[in-house]
Design a protein around this motif. Structure first.
Motif, PDB file in Angstrom:
ATOM      1  N   ARG A  28       0.696  -1.636   0.032  1.00 33.05           N
ATOM      2  CA  ARG A  28      -0.391  -0.150  -0.102  1.00 33.05           C
ATOM      3  C   ARG A  28       0.953   1.553  -0.149  1.00 33.05           C
ATOM      4  N   THR A  29       0.437   2.684  -0.576  1.00 35.85           N
ATOM      5  CA  THR A  29       0.993   3.861  -1.230  1.00 35.85           C
ATOM      6  C   THR A  29       0.710   4.747   0.095  1.00 35.85           C
ATOM      7  N   PHE A  30      -0.089   4.372   0.674  1.00 30.38           N
ATOM      8  CA  PHE A  30      -0.797   4.877   1.795  1.00 30.38           C
ATOM      9  C   PHE A  30       0.292   5.001   3.160  1.00 30.38           C
ATOM     10  N   VAL A  31       0.196   6.413   3.394  1.00 30.58           N
ATOM     11  CA  VAL A  31       1.347   6.322   4.768  1.00 30.58           C
ATOM     12  C   VAL A  31       0.240   5.771   5.786  1.00 30.58           C
ATOM     13  N   ARG A  32       1.568   4.875   6.416  1.00 33.29           N
ATOM     14  CA  ARG A  32       1.379   4.788   8.172  1.00 33.29           C
ATOM     15  C   ARG A  32       1.436   5.556   9.590  1.00 33.29           C
ATOM     16  N   MET A  33       0.904   6.186  10.194  1.00 37.23           N
ATOM     17  CA  MET A  33       0.648   6.741  11.208  1.00 37.23           C
ATOM     18  C   MET A  33       1.226   5.260  12.793  1.00 37.23           C
ATOM     19  N   HIS A  34       1.755   5.158  13.772  1.00 29.64           N
ATOM     20  CA  HIS A  34       1.668   5.254  14.838  1.00 29.64           C
ATOM     21  C   HIS A  34       0.575   4.902  15.396  1.00 29.64           C
ATOM     22  N   ARG A  35       0.417   4.113  16.459  1.00 32.93           N
ATOM     23  CA  ARG A  35      -0.833   3.961  17.515  1.00 32.93           C
ATOM     24  C   ARG A  35      -1.045   5.269  18.052  1.00 32.93           C
ATOM     25  N   MET A  36      -1.987   5.829  18.324  1.00 32.14           N
ATOM     26  CA  MET A  36      -1.654   7.081  18.995  1.00 32.14           C
ATOM     27  C   MET A  36      -1.240   7.012  20.425  1.00 32.14           C
ATOM     28  N   LEU A  37      -0.656   8.207  20.483  1.00 26.30           N
ATOM     29  CA  LEU A  37       0.533   7.966  21.418  1.00 26.30           C
ATOM     30  C   LEU A  37       0.250   8.644  22.762  1.00 26.30           C
ATOM     31  N   GLY A  38      -1.282   9.928  22.545  1.00 23.51           N
ATOM     32  CA  GLY A  38      -2.012  10.302  23.082  1.00 23.51           C
ATOM     33  C   GLY A  38      -2.557  11.481  23.224  1.00 23.51           C
ATOM     34  N   ARG A  39      -2.000  12.623  23.421  1.00 23.27           N
ATOM     35  CA  ARG A  39      -3.443  14.098  23.500  1.00 23.27           C
ATOM     36  C   ARG A  39      -2.777  14.414  23.139  1.00 23.27           C
ATOM     37  N   SER A  40      -3.468  16.302  22.475  1.00 28.35           N
ATOM     38  CA  SER A  40      -2.267  17.334  22.787  1.00 28.35           C
ATOM     39  C   SER A  40      -3.112  17.869  24.282  1.00 28.35           C
ATOM     40  N   ASP A  41      -4.911  17.934  24.253  1.00 23.96           N
ATOM     41  CA  ASP A  41      -5.268  18.261  25.129  1.00 23.96           C
ATOM     42  C   ASP A  41      -4.252  17.103  26.605  1.00 23.96           C
ATOM     43  N   ASP A  42      -5.539  17.818  27.384  1.00 23.09           N
ATOM     44  CA  ASP A  42      -5.077  16.760  28.288  1.00 23.09           C
ATOM     45  C   ASP A  42      -6.217  16.065  29.038  1.00 23.09           C
ATOM     46  N   MET A  43      -6.825  15.861  28.101  1.00 24.37           N
ATOM     47  CA  MET A  43      -8.119  14.772  28.072  1.00 24.37           C
ATOM     48  C   MET A  43      -8.380  13.562  28.236  1.00 24.37           C
ATOM     49  N   LEU A  44      -8.239  12.966  29.239  1.00 20.07           N
ATOM     50  CA  LEU A  44      -8.448  11.046  29.463  1.00 20.07           C
ATOM     51  C   LEU A  44      -9.839  10.944  28.833  1.00 20.07           C
ATOM     52  N   ILE A  45      -9.106   9.848  28.439  1.00 20.05           N
ATOM     53  CA  ILE A  45     -10.076   8.932  27.974  1.00 20.05           C
ATOM     54  C   ILE A  45     -10.228   7.298  28.876  1.00 20.05           C
ATOM     55  N   ILE A  46     -11.457   7.672  29.377  1.00 26.19           N
ATOM     56  CA  ILE A  46     -11.612   6.054  30.862  1.00 26.19           C
ATOM     57  C   ILE A  46     -12.986   5.289  30.496  1.00 26.19           C
ATOM     58  N   LYS A  47     -13.415   4.367  30.154  1.00 21.00           N
ATOM     59  CA  LYS A  47     -14.498   3.754  30.331  1.00 21.00           C
ATOM     60  C   LYS A  47     -15.158   3.936  28.806  1.00 21.00           C
ATOM     61  N   GLY A  48     -14.171   4.634  27.340  1.00 17.30           N
ATOM     62  CA  GLY A  48     -14.736   5.645  26.685  1.00 17.30           C
ATOM     63  C   GLY A  48     -15.298   6.929  26.604  1.00 17.30           C
ATOM     64  N   VAL A  49     -15.440   7.388  27.899  1.00 17.55           N
ATOM     65  CA  VAL A  49     -15.985   8.209  27.669  1.00 17.55           C
ATOM     66  C   VAL A  49     -14.888   9.708  28.336  1.00 17.55           C
ATOM     67  N   ASN A  50     -15.642  10.553  28.039  1.00 18.65           N
ATOM     68  CA  ASN A  50     -13.981  11.712  27.363  1.00 18.65           C
ATOM     69  C   ASN A  50     -14.521  12.866  29.115  1.00 18.65           C
ATOM     70  N   VAL A  51     -13.034  12.674  29.556  1.00 13.39           N
ATOM     71  CA  VAL A  51     -12.719  13.222  30.700  1.00 13.39           C
ATOM     72  C   VAL A  51     -12.009  14.049  30.799  1.00 13.39           C
ATOM     73  N   PHE A  52     -12.340  15.712  30.772  1.00  7.91           N
ATOM     74  CA  PHE A  52     -11.834  16.484  30.853  1.00  7.91           C
ATOM     75  C   PHE A  52     -10.706  17.115  33.075  1.00  7.91           C
ATOM     76  N   PRO A  53      -9.578  16.805  33.142  1.00 10.78           N
ATOM     77  CA  PRO A  53      -9.050  17.207  34.909  1.00 10.78           C
ATOM     78  C   PRO A  53     -10.303  18.433  34.890  1.00 10.78           C
ATOM     79  N   THR A  54     -10.101  19.496  34.204  1.00 11.88           N
ATOM     80  CA  THR A  54     -10.592  20.491  34.343  1.00 11.88           C
ATOM     81  C   THR A  54     -11.911  20.515  34.742  1.00 11.88           C
ATOM     82  N   GLN A  55     -12.493  19.177  34.647  1.00 12.62           N
ATOM     83  CA  GLN A  55     -14.270  19.182  35.087  1.00 12.62           C
ATOM     84  C   GLN A  55     -14.219  18.863  36.083  1.00 12.62           C
ATOM     85  N   ILE A  56     -13.250  17.995  36.830  1.00 12.67           N
ATOM     86  CA  ILE A  56     -13.139  17.474  38.575  1.00 12.67           C
ATOM     87  C   ILE A  56     -13.107  18.328  39.017  1.00 12.67           C
TER      88      ILE A  56
END
Lengths: 143, 432
Positions: free
Chosen positions: B314-342
């Protein structure tokens, strides 16, 4: 007739209680009575000491969270049924006990029951009316 | 194995020519049909008809999640609602959902791109695919479903949950491919063990996992315990859902369906492109979407490109599996959680401006969030009942405002680390 008590928040980590005792000992504070309530995560240490303000200060300086509350000290004869008589009166008066602990006087004649009630003033009035002896802070320290 | 070999193996110059042509069309279309883009472009004096190279896209403004929220629900649609045949939405647990729409063609393209990913992972029309993603507004369930049907496989639309029944069906229906989150796959392995079922006795061969970050170690564990080959796929509802990128059988990075999505990897601070192979934020522009085109969407996901050609052809470029987030969002049990909410919940609680720390762990393949709160005088009670009630009150408020259950642990004053300026209050112990 209220007695001042200090309470300290404790994480359930080994050595913390010992640390508190060392701090108090170094400040030359004498403990008259204490109780520890605990759950899996944390504990609450309650103390009656001879110098409340000083104890509070040294513990806070030592990094502990310290609260101050007033409690009642009820003196009963150190004999079978002593506590039961007081509790019966409390029940009859419809008073709600938040917590309590007890210690036996050195002489062995009297026991002192420490109570914290939701409604302290009502409790004082009711216990005095029923003829129980309430001790002051100085009296406890003098025991 | 290719689903559309000619497209997936397009020589790079031809692919880029196709991308440019589609990009020009998309920019012109949003400039005429979506007031949001029209206004933004004219504010910055950008002429959507004068885009002569792919690099020209860099002059155009970004689209942020906030823009999607502010245009809730239909403000960014580029076609009339009567031509929209499907609507999906993000979870919106914080009351700020984003809504996306699909035209008939969009659904055809979506199915096709998911079929590509299934096929790339080794799945064929002979396979029986059990889709254990939630069906509904979440794009995962229907996205994989239509793609699997397009591929011609037999689909078991079981949806998420009820693990014992999942396993029973897996046994009875002779499922060969499992679609779910990687952590749910491990949970299944646990339940199989409890049920005394040997995974080697099942017909399972493939696992297609997505919707949450995971690690190479976790892949190994899934492969070993379920006796399958696990592949990663990536998508997000704002762009389309699953089908944006997926791993081929080399299991070394996710091929981006570049004929439909133009990607940039940018430094999240400077917003300039990173050097080839360096980590940055993934920014996506859709090239073929009709109902909901998005220009330079900042995904906030961090990844890096793997520029070397893939042995799969395939000529389509490959990307590495996701390494993290550029904001501080957490994904917990599939739900987006921001530390600022807490933080704002804690600050809202009377008597305190507490120091706190968030600990994220994965226990029995389930995410667990613990909020550690320092006990100060204002929230310290000498009565145990009151102290416990205080903890329960925090838990309840967190559950209702975050949409997930959390643990609350009280710790002694001044025992959590202090920070100068921006503190890192999150400890993520999930091994990813």
């Amino acid at each position: 007739m209220r007695v001042e008590q200090i309470a300290v928040f404790l994480e359930n980590k080994s050595g913390r209680l010992a640390e508190i005792m060392t701090i108090l000992a170094d400040a030359n504070i004498n403990i008259r009575a204490l109780s520890v309530a605990d759950t899996a995560d944390f504990g609450i240490l309650r103390l009656i000491v001879n110098d409340v303000e000083k104890a509070r200060e040294v513990l806070m300086n030592g990094g502990f969270t310290v609260g101050k509350t007033s409690v009642l000290a009820v003196e009963v004869a150190d004999e079978v049924g002593g506590l039961a008589t007081v509790l019966k009166a409390i029940h009859k008066a419809g008073l709600n006990v938040e917590y309590m602990y007890a210690f036996v006087n050195k002489s062995g004649e009297n026991a002192v029951l420490i109570f914290r009630f939701e409604k302290m003033d009502e409790a004082i009035a009711s216990l005095q009316k029923d003829g129980f002896t309430l001790l002051s802070g100085e009296q406890i320290c003098a025991l | 194995m290719y689903w559309e070999q000619k497209k997936e193996c397009l020589p790079r110059p031809e692919l880029e020519a196709l991308q440019l042509e589609r990009l020009q069309k998309t920019l012109q279309r949003v400039a005429t049909t979506v007031p949001f883009y029209r206004n933004k472009f004219s504010e910055e004096k950008l002429d959507a008809t004068r885009v002569n190279s792919l690099d020209d896209l860099r002059r155009f403004p970004f689209t942020m999640k906030q823009d999607l929220r502010e245009n809730y629900p239909y403000g960014l649609f580029a076609i009339p609602l009567r031509d929209v045949v499907r609507v999906h939405s993000s979870s919106g647990t914080t009351g700020m959902a984003t809504v996306v729409g699909y035209s008939k063609n969009d659904i055809v393209n979506w199915s096709n791109l998911v079929a590509r990913i299934l096929c790339g992972a080794g799945v064929t029309a002979d396979d029986v695919i059990q889709i254990a993603f939630g069906y509904g507004l979440f794009t995962g369930g229907f996205g994989l479903h239509y793609g699997a049907e397009r591929l011609g496989a037999s689909v078991i639309p079981i949806s998420a949950g009820n693990t014992k029944r999942q396993i029973q069906i897996m046994q009875d229906f002779k499922t060969t491919a499992l679609v779910c989150t990687p952590s749910y796959a491990l949970k299944m392995a646990d339940v199989m063990m409890d049920m005394g079922i040997n995974p080697n006795g099942l017909s399972l061969r493939f696992g297609l996992f997505g919707a949450e970050p995971w690690s190479e170690a976790m892949r190994q564990e899934i492969n070993d315990r379920l006796g399958i080959r696990a592949t990663d796929n990536y998508g997000l509802s704002e762009i389309m859902g699953p089908g944006v990128a997926g791993e081929c059988q080399e299991c070394d990075g996710l091929h981006v369906n570049e004929d439909h999505f133009f990607i940039e990897i940018l430094d999240p601070e400077t917003l300039e492109p990173v050097k080839p192979g360096e980590v940055g934020e993934l920014v996506i522009t859709t090239l073929t979407k009709e109902a909901f085109p998005v220009i330079r969407y900042r995904t906030r996901d961090l990844t890096r490109l793997l520029p070397e050609p893939c042995p799969c052809g395939r000529t389509f470029v490959r990307m590495h599996r996701m390494l993290g987030r550029s904001d501080d969002m957490l994904i917990i049990k599939g739900v987006n959680v921001f530390p600022t909410q807490i933080e704002s919940i804690l600050f809202d609680i009377e008597g305190t401006e507490p120091h706190y720390r968030l600990i994220v762990e994965r226990e029995n393949n389930e995410d667990k969030l613990t909020v550690m709160v320092e006990v100060v005088e204002g929230i310290f009670f000498d009565a145990m009942k009151k102290q416990r009630a205080f903890v329960d009150m925090i838990k309840k408020r967190m559950a209702s405002e975050l949409g997930i259950g959390v643990n609350v642990k009280l710790v002694e004053e001044r025992t959590l680390e202090r920070f100068n300026g921006k503190g890192d209050r999150v400890v993520d112990r999930r091994e990813l």
